[in-house]
Design a protein around this motif. Structure first.
Motif, short mmCIF file in Angstrom:
data_model
loop_
_atom_site.label_atom_id
_atom_site.label_comp_id
_atom_site.label_asym_id
_atom_site.label_seq_id
_atom_site.Cartn_x
_atom_site.Cartn_y
_atom_site.Cartn_z
N GLN A 1 0.83 -1.21 0.00
CA GLN A 1 0.00 0.00 0.00
C GLN A 1 0.87 1.25 0.00
N ASP A 2 1.93 1.24 0.78
CA ASP A 2 2.85 2.38 0.81
C ASP A 2 3.49 2.58 -0.57
N MET A 3 3.90 1.49 -1.18
CA MET A 3 4.48 1.54 -2.53
C MET A 3 3.48 2.13 -3.52
N ARG A 4 2.25 1.67 -3.46
CA ARG A 4 1.21 2.11 -4.40
C ARG A 4 0.98 3.61 -4.31
N LEU A 5 0.93 4.15 -3.11
CA LEU A 5 0.71 5.58 -2.94
C LEU A 5 1.87 6.40 -3.49
N LYS A 6 3.10 5.94 -3.29
CA LYS A 6 4.27 6.63 -3.83
C LYS A 6 4.25 6.62 -5.35
N MET A 7 3.84 5.50 -5.93
CA MET A 7 3.78 5.41 -7.39
C MET A 7 2.70 6.33 -7.95
N GLN A 8 1.58 6.41 -7.26
CA GLN A 8 0.52 7.30 -7.72
C GLN A 8 0.97 8.76 -7.69
N GLU A 9 1.71 9.13 -6.66
CA GLU A 9 2.23 10.50 -6.57
C GLU A 9 3.17 10.81 -7.74
N ASP A 10 4.05 9.87 -8.06
CA ASP A 10 5.00 10.11 -9.13
C ASP A 10 4.33 10.05 -10.50
N THR A 11 3.31 9.21 -10.65
CA THR A 11 2.56 9.19 -11.90
C THR A 11 1.91 10.55 -12.15
N GLU A 12 1.36 11.13 -11.10
CA GLU A 12 0.75 12.45 -11.21
C GLU A 12 1.80 13.51 -11.57
N GLN A 13 3.00 13.37 -11.03
CA GLN A 13 4.06 14.32 -11.34
C GLN A 13 4.46 14.21 -12.82
N TYR A 14 4.61 12.99 -13.32
CA TYR A 14 4.89 12.81 -14.75
C TYR A 14 3.79 13.47 -15.58
N PHE A 15 2.56 13.23 -15.21
CA PHE A 15 1.42 13.77 -15.96
C PHE A 15 1.49 15.29 -16.02
N ASN A 16 1.74 15.91 -14.90
CA ASN A 16 1.77 17.37 -14.84
C ASN A 16 2.98 17.97 -15.55
N VAL A 17 4.15 17.38 -15.36
CA VAL A 17 5.36 17.92 -15.97
C VAL A 17 5.35 17.74 -17.49
N LEU A 18 5.05 16.53 -17.96
CA LEU A 18 5.14 16.26 -19.39
C LEU A 18 4.08 16.99 -20.18
N ASN A 19 2.93 17.26 -19.57
CA ASN A 19 1.89 18.01 -20.29
C ASN A 19 2.24 19.48 -20.46
N LYS A 20 3.27 19.93 -19.79
CA LYS A 20 3.71 21.31 -19.96
C LYS A 20 4.68 21.48 -21.14
N LEU A 21 5.25 20.37 -21.62
CA LEU A 21 6.20 20.46 -22.72
C LEU A 21 5.46 20.73 -24.03
N PRO A 22 5.99 21.59 -24.88
CA PRO A 22 5.30 21.93 -26.13
C PRO A 22 5.12 20.71 -27.04
N GLY A 23 3.86 20.44 -27.40
CA GLY A 23 3.57 19.33 -28.29
C GLY A 23 3.43 17.98 -27.59
N PHE A 24 3.69 17.91 -26.30
CA PHE A 24 3.59 16.65 -25.55
C PHE A 24 2.18 16.51 -24.98
N LYS A 25 1.71 15.26 -24.89
CA LYS A 25 0.43 15.00 -24.24
C LYS A 25 0.52 13.69 -23.45
N ALA A 26 0.44 13.79 -22.13
CA ALA A 26 0.44 12.62 -21.26
C ALA A 26 -1.01 12.24 -20.94
N TYR A 27 -1.24 10.94 -20.82
CA TYR A 27 -2.60 10.44 -20.59
C TYR A 27 -2.73 9.87 -19.18
#
Length: 351
Positions: free
Chosen positions: A253-279
């Motif tokens: 459960q601890d692992m899962r929560l950490k992964m969810q946090e980092d998935t959200e970070q990827y989503f937010n960071v990569l969607n800021k790059l020009p022409g990039f779209k994270a799903y």
């Protein structure tokens, strides 16, 4: 040179729970030299017995295999014959098509479509294709690889109610990353006797190298139990390690929560790059669409930093990359590399 990090195969870099390693530290070599005697108690193994208890199903409706891949292949080999029809998601794991081709089945693809910041199954189109082709097997993945989308429970039930004559194979290899509910499994298996739900210890439990898969089987598929059963039992060491993983809920459960946090970070960071779209993803990976002209220089840049991710070369998903979610340290290193690439190659400064 920094250590090479592989974030391209959806492996779980957190590693198994400590209890799993304790099993290896105290091996019982006498047991390793003898076949299991669990059959004398009327069960396949201690692991299938435990899973039956956890999911409130009869033990005979639990199947074990050499990874989820093994059970998937067995199911197709069991039910599909030459020129029989099998339905497969249009954007999915290449292995589905491979095993269908082994049996020389007719493959019909049903659509998965881009839907805002995610992908979705076209459920009505799936049902229309079922009525037209009356397939022997319908393969469904939830979450789906590589798109990361899932079926909602009401969508799944709509499919199950509408396709009663097919064997429905539901691949849930990544389901535990978003859904910890157990109750729906027994309800679906009891309600839909043509349903086979496949899971694995490879992804969530970080035991890919142990090759432990399991499945829940509807009563109508009793023939498959005979087809797949192992008369001499299963790997007794793998069973003990899997049981240790099941006893380590807090760790995972601890692992899962950490992964969810980092998935959200990827989503937010990569969607800021020009022409990039994270799903949005419900699995331990994230799919990202990138400009075609960026593909080659980005691949070269990341490999130069010993960062390996999956650059897609599918017919439709050919300007996309898939990133497996690693440990927080690995994810931070990759995100830093994306920031550097944006600054040096795209002349774009990420906030």
């Amino acid at each position: 040179m920094s250590e090479k990090i592989y974030l391209d195969r959806n492996e779980n870099h957190f590693g198994p729970a400590p209890k799993c390693f304790r099993v290896l530290q105290k091996p019982n070599f006498k047991k390793l030299s003898a076949y299991s005697r669990d059959f004398a108690r009327g069960v396949k193994s201690r692991l299938s017995e435990r899973l039956a208890q956890d999911f409130e199903l009869p033990e005979k409706q639990i199947l074990l295999g050499y990874g989820g891949e093994d059970i998937l292949k067995q199911a197709v080999h069991c039910y599909l014959r030459k020129d029989d029809t099998i339905m497969i998601p249009s954007l999915s794991w290449w292995y589905y098509k491979s095993i269908a081709a082994e049996m020389r089945g007719k493959q019909v693809e049903y659509p998965i479509f881009e839907d805002g910041d995610t992908y979705s199954y076209d459920v009505e189109s799936l049902i229309d294709l079922y009525k037209k082709h009356l397939p022997k097997i319908i393969l469904i993945a939830s979450p789906n690889n590589p798109t990361g989308n899932r079926l909602k429970e009401d969508e799944l039930e709509h499919i199950l109610k509408s396709c009663p004559e097919s064997v429905i194979v539901l691949d849930e290899a990544y389901s535990l990353f978003y859904n910890q509910d157990r109750k729906y499994i027994s309800r679906l298996i009891k309600s839909y006797p043509n349903l086979l739900i496949i899971r694995t210890f490879s992804k969530y439990y970080a035991l890919a190298g142990m090759r432990i898969g399991y499945a829940f089987m509807g009563e109508q598929l009793a023939h498959f139990e005979k087809f797949s059963a192992r008369y001499l039992g299963y790997n007794r060491l793998s069973e003990r390690i899997a049981l240790a993983a099941l006893d380590s809920d807090d760790y995972y459960q601890d692992m899962r929560l950490k992964m969810q946090e980092d998935t959200e970070q990827y989503f937010n960071v990569l969607n800021k790059l020009p022409g990039f779209k994270a799903y949005r993803s419900y699995a331990n990976f994230i799919l990202v669409k990138i400009p075609e002209e960026v593909k080659a220089p980005l691949k070269e840049f990341l490999e130069g930093k010993n960062l390996i991710i999956k650059f897609m070369n599918e017919e439709v998903l050919n300007t996309h990359l898939r990133i497996s979610i690693g440990t927080p340290k690995e994810n931070a290193r990759l995100i830093k590399a994306f920031r550097q690439f944006a600054r040096k190659k795209l002349n774009y400064e990420l906030a």
